[in-house]
Every structure is written in structure tokens, then in C-alpha cells.
Enzyme design. Structure first.
Site, mmCIF file in Angstrom:
data_model
loop_
_atom_site.group_PDB
_atom_site.id
_atom_site.type_symbol
_atom_site.label_atom_id
_atom_site.label_comp_id
_atom_site.label_asym_id
_atom_site.label_seq_id
_atom_site.Cartn_x
_atom_site.Cartn_y
_atom_site.Cartn_z
ATOM 1 N N GLY A 1 54.861 12.557 -1.116
ATOM 2 C CA GLY A 1 54.099 10.856 -0.859
ATOM 3 C C GLY A 1 52.651 11.623 -1.326
ATOM 4 O O GLY A 1 51.509 10.322 -1.327
ATOM 5 N N ASN A 2 51.770 13.180 -1.031
ATOM 6 C CA ASN A 2 50.554 13.265 -0.433
ATOM 7 C C ASN A 2 49.808 13.975 -2.287
ATOM 8 O O ASN A 2 49.226 13.409 -1.889
ATOM 9 C CB ASN A 2 50.356 14.240 0.055
ATOM 10 C CG ASN A 2 50.654 13.679 1.837
ATOM 11 O OD1 ASN A 2 50.141 12.473 2.236
ATOM 12 N ND2 ASN A 2 51.629 14.976 2.533
ATOM 13 N N LYS B 1 62.502 11.214 1.108
ATOM 14 C CA LYS B 1 62.980 11.414 -0.714
ATOM 15 C C LYS B 1 63.535 12.915 -1.132
ATOM 16 O O LYS B 1 64.007 12.453 -1.826
ATOM 17 C CB LYS B 1 61.632 10.835 -1.133
ATOM 18 C CG LYS B 1 60.871 12.048 -1.392
ATOM 19 C CD LYS B 1 60.471 13.263 -2.122
ATOM 20 C CE LYS B 1 59.216 13.940 -2.566
ATOM 21 N NZ LYS B 1 59.089 14.797 -1.048
ATOM 22 N N LYS C 1 63.747 19.980 2.377
ATOM 23 C CA LYS C 1 63.196 20.495 1.434
ATOM 24 C C LYS C 1 64.439 21.316 1.241
ATOM 25 O O LYS C 1 65.702 21.446 0.094
ATOM 26 C CB LYS C 1 62.177 20.919 0.714
ATOM 27 C CG LYS C 1 60.596 20.155 0.109
ATOM 28 C CD LYS C 1 59.774 20.578 -0.107
ATOM 29 C CE LYS C 1 58.862 19.270 -0.994
ATOM 30 N NZ LYS C 1 59.109 18.428 0.038
ATOM 31 N N LYS D 1 60.555 10.160 11.440
ATOM 32 C CA LYS D 1 59.904 10.462 10.253
ATOM 33 C C LYS D 1 58.842 10.481 10.033
ATOM 34 O O LYS D 1 58.365 8.930 10.473
ATOM 35 C CB LYS D 1 60.222 9.619 9.033
ATOM 36 C CG LYS D 1 59.643 9.563 7.757
ATOM 37 C CD LYS D 1 60.555 9.467 6.581
ATOM 38 C CE LYS D 1 59.868 9.675 4.858
ATOM 39 N NZ LYS D 1 59.855 11.387 4.974
#
Length: 314
Positions: free
Chosen positions: A12-13, A215, A277, A130
Site C-alpha cells: 500500500g505504501n 494482500k 511476506k 492489521k
């Protein structure tokens, strides 16, 4: 598995880092840089499927709604996820189309408003974890918590952020549309923000739930479901490191699933940084994936050729 199919997951960043004001012009400029790198990958003959995070954006949407709740009826969180998915997808789609036109690459791009099924009894609903949206001071966070009932945590020693439930994705409902676009030679932008979280009731009907899916987990699921040979997760560093930030720091070029699992068990990959991740990478590989690459955007092309990034393999 198709080695030419690659799922690329943007954080998102990537389009909304914490150091910008949030103007559309700023976001378009950042996405422009990203799309130049994507054009290079398409020129290399890869079939791309793009996903993106939305933590900063959806948090800001919810914040605006909270501040105007006395004048306008606020929308539920799943619709806010859809708003962020549509808006960010549009910006990425338009910018990539323009960049491809400049490079004379005849490839179409299309965004899919994507629903992702989660379990109603997922324990995440009982323990929001989150972080989304802007950073607050402790005093601001306490005031917002009293005003809205939101939960906050301190995030990365940079301030306090709202936390929401983040259930595990079970099924991407729009996978047939993604597959159809790939076969038509179109670059799909799918599962933005981890997808719109929905649950299925006893009658077989779907309903949105208040959550934001990670995500990286959805990207791993998507890569498995479309048979992508590679999952690329973009982050702020070129390579994953052991003992990150310490004098003993070591950069990793290639590790096995077993190594990754062992390092995670040893606490090398905290939940607030590289942990999600690595966990998503292991899920993808356990379900038949061939390789995961974790790297920065500017090194993505070299990483796919084995010259940069961290590769995780079975």
C-alpha cells in the site's frame, strides 16, 4: 504452473507512503515510476497479474467517514475496501496504459473489483491486528478510541494506528474473470487491498464483513489459483536480511522453504515487518508454487533473472 505468469504484489505504501500529503498528483507520480518498471517486464514477455495493498488509503477513507458521520451516513468497512480497490485500481490502470502507450506496447489493462471469501469464525475477528490509516499521537489515538470505539496499537515506533480484523483468505470469487483476462492478453489488476472480505451464509449468499485482508496472503492464493510460476512481493528493501539492522546483518540471495520456516521460528521475521511476506511465500510454495521473489520495485526485473532480490524455492 506457467513460468511466464507472474503475480506482482505492491504494498500500500508504494503509492501512498507516509511522507506524502495524499494528493492525487503525488500518487500518480509514484505510480508512474512503478509502471515504467512494469513495462520493462512486459517487454520481456512476462504475463503479469497485479495486486496491491490499501492499508493507508482505506484507513483514510474510514477516518474521513468518522469525521463526517454527523452529516453523512458512514459506509461499512467492506464497502470502504471496495472504494479503495476501485480508486487505486483506476490510478494504476490508467497510468500503466499511458506508460505502455509511450513504449509502444500493445497490451490492455483492466481492474477487477474482487471479492474474497473468508470464514465467519476466523479468530482474527476477535483479535484485530492489521494496522490501517494514518499515524496518531498517543493522545490523539486515545481521543479517537473514545469517540469511535476503534482499537489502536503502537506501530514501528512511529505512532499509533488503528487495527482491524485480518482474516485468512479462503477463495477468490472472481478468479474466472482474472483467468479470462490473462488468456485475452490483458493485464488484470485484481484483489486490491487483499480483496473485499465476504462470508457465505447458510443460504449460499455472500455478505461483506468488517475486515481488511492481508494482500500478501491473497496474492499467494491468487498465484496458486491461476498457476503462476512466480510470486513477486515488492517491499522497501532489495533483499531479505537476517539480523536486520544489526552489525551481524546478512542479506539473503536464495533460501529454501525449510530455511525460511526455520528463520521464522527463530524470530528473524517479525509480524510487523517481513513476517507476513515469508508466511505468504510458504503458503504459495506449499500449494505448488515454484518460486517467490521478495525485492524492491526497482530491482524486480533483475530479480526475475536471478541477479537481485531474495528467492525462496521449494
Amino acid at each position: 504452473m506457467d513460468d511466464k505468469r507472474i503475480v506482482i504484489a505492491f504494498g500500500g505504501n508504494a503509492s501512498y507512503p507516509p511522507n506524502i500529503k495524499g494528493l492525487a498528483e503525488e500518487q500518480f507520480a509514484l505510480i508512474q515510476v512503478a509502471c515504467e518498471h512494469l513495462a520493462r517486464l512486459l517487454e520481456g514477455g512476462f504475463k503479469l497479474v497485479l495486486t496491491h495493498g490499501n492499508g493507508p488509503v482505506v484507513g483514510n477513507i474510514l477516518y474521513r467517514m468518522a469525521k463526517t458521520a454527523n452529516e453523512l451516513a458512514p459506509m461499512p468497512m467492506d464497502i470502504c475496501v471496495a472504494h479503495s480497490q476501485g480508486g487505486m485500481g483506476y490510478m494504476l490502470q490508467q497510468t500503466l496504459m499511458n506508460v505502455l502507450h509511450e513504449h509502444e506496447i500493445d497490451v490492455s489493462v483492466s481492474s477487477i473489483i474482487t471479492q474474497v471469501e473468508v470464514a465467519i469464525d476466523d479468530p482474527a475477528f476477535l483479535k484485530p491486528s492489521k494496522p490501517i490509516g494514518k499515524f496518531f499521537t498517543k493522545r490523539e489515538a486515545e481521543a479517537m478510541a473514545r469517540e469511535t470505539g476503534w482499537k489502536f496499537i503502537e506501530d514501528s515506533n512511529r505512532g499509533y494506528r488503528r487495527v482491524v480484523p485480518s482474516p485468512i483468505p479462503l477463495r477468490i470469487l472472481d478468479i474466472a474473470a482474472v483467468e479470462a483476462l490473462i488468456k485475452a492478453g490483458v493485464v488484470p489488476i485484481a484483489a486490491g487491498g487483499g480483496g473485499i472480505p465476504v462470508i457465505r451464509d447458510i443460504h449460499g449468499e455472500f455478505h461483506g464483513v468488517p475486515a481488511v485482508i492481508d494482500k500478501d496472503y491473497t496474492s499467494a492464493l491468487l498465484a496458486n489459483q491461476i498457476g503462476a510460476g512466480t510470486l513477486v512481493m515488492l517491499t522497501g528493501v532489495e533483499r531479505v536480511a537476517l539480523d536486520f539492522g544489526k552489525p551481524s546483518q546478512r542479506l539473503l540471495s536464495e533460501i529454501s522453504m525449510a530455511d525460511a520456516a526455520r528463520y521464522m521460528a527463530d524470530g528473524q521475521f517479525p509480524s510487523g515487518s517481513m513476517g507476513p511476506k515469508i508466511s505468504a511465500a510458504l503458503k504459495y510454495l506449499e500449494n505448488g508454487g515454484r518460486r517467490v521473489i521478495i525485492t524492491s520495485l526497482e530491482h524486480a526485473f533483475e530479480a526475475l533473472q536471478g541477479r537481485a532480490g531474495t528467492r525462496i524455492v521449494p
